[in-house]
Design an enzyme around this catalytic site. Structure first.
Site, mmCIF file in Angstrom:
data_model
loop_
_atom_site.group_PDB
_atom_site.id
_atom_site.type_symbol
_atom_site.label_atom_id
_atom_site.label_comp_id
_atom_site.label_asym_id
_atom_site.label_seq_id
_atom_site.Cartn_x
_atom_site.Cartn_y
_atom_site.Cartn_z
ATOM 1 N N HIS A 103 62.021 48.235 8.511
ATOM 2 C CA HIS A 103 60.943 48.029 7.544
ATOM 3 C C HIS A 103 59.884 47.068 8.088
ATOM 4 O O HIS A 103 58.733 47.102 7.653
ATOM 5 C CB HIS A 103 61.492 47.467 6.232
ATOM 6 C CG HIS A 103 62.326 48.440 5.464
ATOM 7 N ND1 HIS A 103 63.648 48.649 5.728
ATOM 8 C CD2 HIS A 103 62.008 49.272 4.438
ATOM 9 C CE1 HIS A 103 64.124 49.565 4.910
ATOM 10 N NE2 HIS A 103 63.149 49.965 4.122
ATOM 11 N N ASP A 154 62.654 59.104 7.557
ATOM 12 C CA ASP A 154 62.583 57.882 6.762
ATOM 13 C C ASP A 154 61.118 57.675 6.407
ATOM 14 O O ASP A 154 60.225 58.352 6.948
ATOM 15 C CB ASP A 154 63.158 56.709 7.550
ATOM 16 C CG ASP A 154 63.752 55.621 6.653
ATOM 17 O OD1 ASP A 154 63.429 55.611 5.448
ATOM 18 O OD2 ASP A 154 64.534 54.792 7.152
#
Length: 469
Positions: free
Chosen positions: A179, A249
């Site tokens: 992230h 993702d």
């Protein structure tokens, strides 16, 4: 061709009404919802109804697949349903039938809310205690991960909710959170493929979709993470003989966003083996949508066929799994690793140390109110004082203290905890893996809960008082 079929979008980035206009234009295969998109069941139901209306009534196309990350443990978007304590909890319990039941209960409750796609389970191996994986994993043993992942998948899909095995070929051997940056896995090909064994078991179990990781596997591809790597995607599609849907993702994660431009992302994903691009930010999703329209439809046709197959309903079980089993097991299944019994007749401080989430994937924190409510329902009349204050504020000595926290090996506060345990009668309840037991003072009791779920914490508190073995 409906180009939105190759997109799963979130609603982030603009105001709600504006996001619904984007949805109407794009008509994506899926809309993924996060905890901050709604506050309660009424708001969630109304939001899903609005989205479905745009598709079915306004545009005469099938309703989208509403998706969430309802993994259990710390990654929970809908906190009021009976979610799994955590994958690590299930792996340590090691009862495949119970894991299947947890999948069934999750599937039943999501389906009842109109949610037909769960971006779970995590099949990453807990290697090196990756701070973004931890209790999201079923553990460190590949057989255990494969076995429990397959049972969860079969359970949830028995209620017509698609499961997603993630993050192929494995996110557990890197310490960097994708992230915030691009992790690099520098192991050899053999080690990477070995850790991908649970994904083979998921494929055997009929998993509907597999999510690729934003990890750069140097021995497979020196330039691109799995989401953009032809080599990694070929490994899944051809070497693993996987015929169902491949999803990326989220492309708004910093491992990818700002590192690769939109055209490069499209080239590495949709022009390879990826069927659906996930992007939590809806403005970014529109950019991908516009770029996909420039791709030769002959390249998109096989993907469209897989997506159409993905959309076909499963045969759904007709009975409702009882949540009572979940509540019973999670209350008694924490483990006493170092016993120290507290006196229920003496005042004690219960300190919930994690007042904020440690990872961008987690949205649901422990709640002091829920823990106190559960304990009050048991009518034990414990003399507990609840707090979330930090340890420096604890100046007194000679008290009973229950500390609840996660991943002490990643924190500086462990020295304060150990100092406090020298002056007080302390029990530590670990809400993650128990790899930190070696650095927590031997004077302190230690209970492994493997979860932040309030009902699990309550069970561990009962063990701290000696009410359960």
């Amino acid at each position: 061709m409906r180009y939105g079929l190759f997109i799963q979008t979130g609603l982030r980035g603009v105001e709600r009404e504006e996001s619904l206009k984007y949805i109407s234009k794009m008509l994506p295969l899926s809309v993924v919802l996060f905890g901050n998109d709604f506050s309660n069941e009424k708001e969630l139901t109304e939001l899903i109804s609005k989205i479905n209306h745009i598709f079915v009534v306004e545009n005469n196309v099938p309703a989208p697949f509403i998706a969430v990350d309802q993994e259990g443990g710390n990654v929970v978007r809908i906190p009021w349903i009976d979610y799994s304590p955590s994958n690590l909890f299930l792996g340590k319990l090691d009862n495949p039938e119970f894991t299947n039941y947890v999948g069934m209960l999750t599937g039943y409750q999501l389906n009842s809310l109109g949610i037909r796609w769960n971006l779970a389970p995590v099949l990453d191996t807990l290697n090196g205690y990756n701070p973004v994986i931890l209790e999201r994993s079923f553990g460190s043993d590949l057989e255990t991960i494969g076995k429990h992942g397959a049972e969860f998948i079969k359970g949830i899909q028995s209620y017509d909710v698609r499961a997603t095995a993630k993050h192929f070929p494995g996110h557990g051997s890197v310490m960097v959170d994708s992230h915030v940056d691009l992790p690099e896995d520098k192991r050899n090909v053999e080690s990477i493929i070995n850790d991908s064994y649970p994904f083979r078991k998921a494929i055997d179990a009929g998993v509907s979709s597999i999510m690729l990781s934003h990890v750069l596997y140097n021995s497979l591809d020196e330039n691109y993470p799995a989401t953009l790597s032809a080599e990694v995607q070929k490994l899944l599609r051809h070497s693993f003989n996987y015929r169902n849907l491949i999803i990326s993702d989220s492309m708004d994660m910093k491992a990818v966003k700002g590192r690769y431009d939109v055209s490069e992302i499209i080239k590495g994903s949709i022009k390879n083996e990826v069927d659906v691009i996930e992007n939590a930010d809806i403005v970014g999703s529109m950019e991908f949508y516009e770029q996909i329209q420039n791709i030769d439809t002959a390249l998109l046709k096989p993907k469209e066929e897989r997506i159409v197959q993905f959309m076909q309903p499963f045969k759904k079980l007709s009975y409702k799994p009882s949540p009572l089993l979940m509540r019973s097991v999670e209350t008694v299944s924490s483990r006493i690793r170092r016993r120290k019994i507290l006196n229920p007749d003496i005042e004690a401080d219960l300190v919930l140390m994690d007042s904020k989430d440690e990872s961008q994937v987690a949205e649901i924190s422990k709640s002091t109110n829920l823990v106190s409510t559960h304990l009050a329902d048991l009518n034990l009349k414990l003399k507990l004082h609840y707090g979330t204050e930090f340890l420096e504020n604890m100046k007194e000595s000679g008290r009973q203290i229950i500390l609840v926290g996660r991943n002490e090996h990643l924190r500086s506060r462990v020295n304060l905890m150990n100092a406090i345990s020298g002056k007080n009668n302390c029990v530590f309840i670990s809400t993650s893996f128990d790899g930190d037991i070696g650095i927590v003072s031997e004077k302190m009791g230690y209970i492994s809960a493997y979860s932040k779920k309030p009902s699990v914490i309550v069970g561990a508190i009962l063990k701290a008082y000696g009410f359960m073995a």
